[in-house]
Motif scaffolding. Sequence first.
Motif, short mmCIF file in Angstrom:
data_model
loop_
_atom_site.label_atom_id
_atom_site.label_comp_id
_atom_site.label_asym_id
_atom_site.label_seq_id
_atom_site.Cartn_x
_atom_site.Cartn_y
_atom_site.Cartn_z
N LEU A 1 0.83 -1.19 -0.10
CA LEU A 1 0.02 0.13 0.06
C LEU A 1 0.79 1.36 0.05
N ASP A 2 2.09 1.22 -0.28
CA ASP A 2 3.15 2.06 -0.52
C ASP A 2 3.37 2.83 0.89
N TYR A 3 3.40 2.15 2.04
CA TYR A 3 3.73 2.81 3.45
C TYR A 3 5.12 3.08 2.97
N GLY A 4 5.84 4.10 3.35
CA GLY A 4 7.19 4.29 3.27
C GLY A 4 7.93 4.32 2.09
N LYS A 5 7.44 4.36 1.05
CA LYS A 5 7.68 4.30 -0.40
C LYS A 5 8.17 5.97 -0.78
N GLY A 6 9.58 5.82 -1.09
CA GLY A 6 10.25 7.12 -1.35
C GLY A 6 10.85 7.60 -0.02
N TYR A 7 10.74 6.82 1.04
CA TYR A 7 11.35 7.65 2.39
C TYR A 7 12.77 7.75 2.03
N GLN A 8 13.31 9.19 2.69
CA GLN A 8 14.61 9.33 2.52
C GLN A 8 15.50 9.37 3.82
N TYR A 9 16.42 8.49 4.11
CA TYR A 9 17.00 8.30 5.47
C TYR A 9 18.10 9.61 5.53
N ALA A 10 17.98 10.30 6.18
CA ALA A 10 18.95 11.91 6.39
C ALA A 10 20.19 11.30 6.69
N HIS A 11 20.32 10.37 7.26
CA HIS A 11 22.07 10.02 7.77
C HIS A 11 22.56 9.37 6.67
N ASP A 12 21.94 9.08 5.64
CA ASP A 12 22.55 8.65 4.24
C ASP A 12 22.91 9.90 3.52
N THR A 13 22.61 11.06 3.68
CA THR A 13 23.06 12.06 2.73
C THR A 13 24.24 12.76 3.40
N ALA A 14 24.84 13.86 2.47
CA ALA A 14 26.04 14.23 2.71
C ALA A 14 25.71 15.38 3.76
N ASP A 15 24.68 16.09 3.89
CA ASP A 15 24.46 17.21 4.40
C ASP A 15 23.34 16.72 5.62
N LYS A 16 23.05 15.43 5.76
CA LYS A 16 22.05 14.90 6.74
C LYS A 16 20.91 15.52 6.56
N LEU A 17 20.44 15.88 5.35
CA LEU A 17 19.15 16.72 4.95
C LEU A 17 18.58 16.42 4.04
N THR A 18 17.15 16.09 3.85
CA THR A 18 16.39 15.80 2.88
C THR A 18 15.41 16.92 2.60
N ASP A 19 14.70 16.61 1.35
CA ASP A 19 13.54 17.65 0.93
C ASP A 19 12.09 17.06 0.98
N MET A 20 11.99 15.86 1.84
CA MET A 20 11.00 15.02 2.00
C MET A 20 9.81 15.66 2.75
N GLN A 21 8.80 15.83 2.26
CA GLN A 21 7.27 16.12 2.87
C GLN A 21 7.03 15.60 4.00
N CYS A 22 7.01 16.35 5.17
CA CYS A 22 6.76 15.39 6.47
C CYS A 22 5.19 16.06 6.85
N LEU A 23 4.63 17.27 6.28
CA LEU A 23 3.34 17.75 6.84
C LEU A 23 2.37 17.30 5.85
N PRO A 24 0.97 17.12 6.35
CA PRO A 24 -0.20 16.92 5.50
C PRO A 24 -0.21 17.81 4.30
N ASP A 25 -0.91 17.59 3.37
CA ASP A 25 -0.81 18.67 1.99
C ASP A 25 -1.68 20.02 2.59
N SER A 26 -2.63 19.87 3.21
CA SER A 26 -3.30 20.94 3.57
C SER A 26 -2.36 21.97 4.44
N LEU A 27 -1.54 21.36 5.22
CA LEU A 27 -0.62 22.44 6.12
C LEU A 27 0.74 22.46 5.22
N LEU A 28 0.79 22.11 4.27
CA LEU A 28 2.32 22.56 3.68
C LEU A 28 2.55 23.75 3.65
#
Length: 450
Positions: free
Chosen positions: A388-415
């Motif tokens: 059902l796509d739970y966790g699909k596209g999740y970005q693990y911040a610790h795997d990035t050079a800057d320890k940052l991602t641009d992943m959306q964490c808020l619901p659409d209406s509160l973006l």
Amino acid sequence: MQKKTNIPLGGDSLFSADVPRPLAERLRPRTLEDFVGQEHLLGENKPLRKLIKNDAVSSMIFWGPPGVGKTTLAGIIAKHTRAEFVAFSAVTGGIKEIRDIMQKAENNRAYGTKTILFVDEIHRFNKAQQDAFLPFVERGSIILIGATTENPSFEINGALLSRCRVFLLKALTEENILSLLQRALLSPEGFGGQKITFDEDSLRIIARFSDGDARAALSTLDMAVLNGEMKGDVTFVTEDTLKEIISKKSLLYDKKGEEHYNIISALHKSMRNSDPDAAVYWLSRMLEAGEDPLYVARRVVRFAGEDVGLADPNALVQAVAAYQACHFIGMPECSVHLTQAVVYMALAPKSNALDVAYMTAKKDAIDQIAEPVPLVIRNGVTKLMRELDYGKGYQYAHDTADKLTDMQCLPDSLLGREYYRPTEQGKEKIFKERLEYIKDWKRRRKGKKP
């Protein structure tokens, strides 16, 4: 119809002549002209004075600290009214007595006679007991006058309070108390028939000691005269006598009453206003009156997050350490740890950004439609969830050079909604710079996307 006072306010009985009455009772004013204080209510053309003079009192609540004249005013109303006047104490009376009084009031109403019911310490009744008055007040069977030392907003049934006018009685001034003491020394009902040496400076000491409470002042004067040094037929009241009597002053502080909340509010606002001297004073008022140090420590912990926050993250460490110290060793030893904590809070840089962030988010959480958690940040712990796509596209911040991602964490209406808006106070300036860097990084990242 001539009024009747079913339960005398002075507490007279068959045997009262054999028992010396307290000085405060002997000097209780019987007329408005003799009443001292409350000029804002009883001065010329003031509202309460006109109501009493015109015998036009309606249901009302007298709210004020002890010894300012609430019961005395009820007695004066009893003398001015043509209605039947019934005095009743919430300390000694109960529902059965209330019902009996209400029945008599109903009978009086049938014959066209008003009943004024004075209830002393009405806050001692619970809400259910107070409900017993409501239908009779609504029908006009009784005019209710309640006296309370507690805030009526918290202690009086809302429906009953809405039908009563609240009169706030203030603590008496030092000059008010001084005039009462001088009257007591001269009045035949007081010490007018005795020779007493008592200078004005000593009277002022009693006036200050009484904290605006006439009853406390007159009781102290009574004790001073009784313990004075007799030389012939003259009683000398010395400063040493006074010091002995007032050395064990009872602090005005009720751990369950309004003053409890007033003083904790004073402590909180003194720390917020960066006033360590005031903070230590209010702290000592609570502790010396017997307040639980753990209660104070909990409030300081709350303050560390609400008013200091990330402007000084160490404030929370100090507050929690003070709580632990209070838990380990208790009073009186832990007073110094609480003093350290409140002084630290008072001197710390202030920021309420965390409190504002939560309250703003809370409003959205309550008011907005409860949107589902974005799939990308759900845990896909089962096969069905992953399908059902739970966790699909999740970005693990610790795997990035800057320890940052641009992943959306808020619901659409509160973006795009911003809750935490850091200040530049103290160390929070560092957090602000970090947050600005993160937001700028995400903007640049989105700009690179096709």
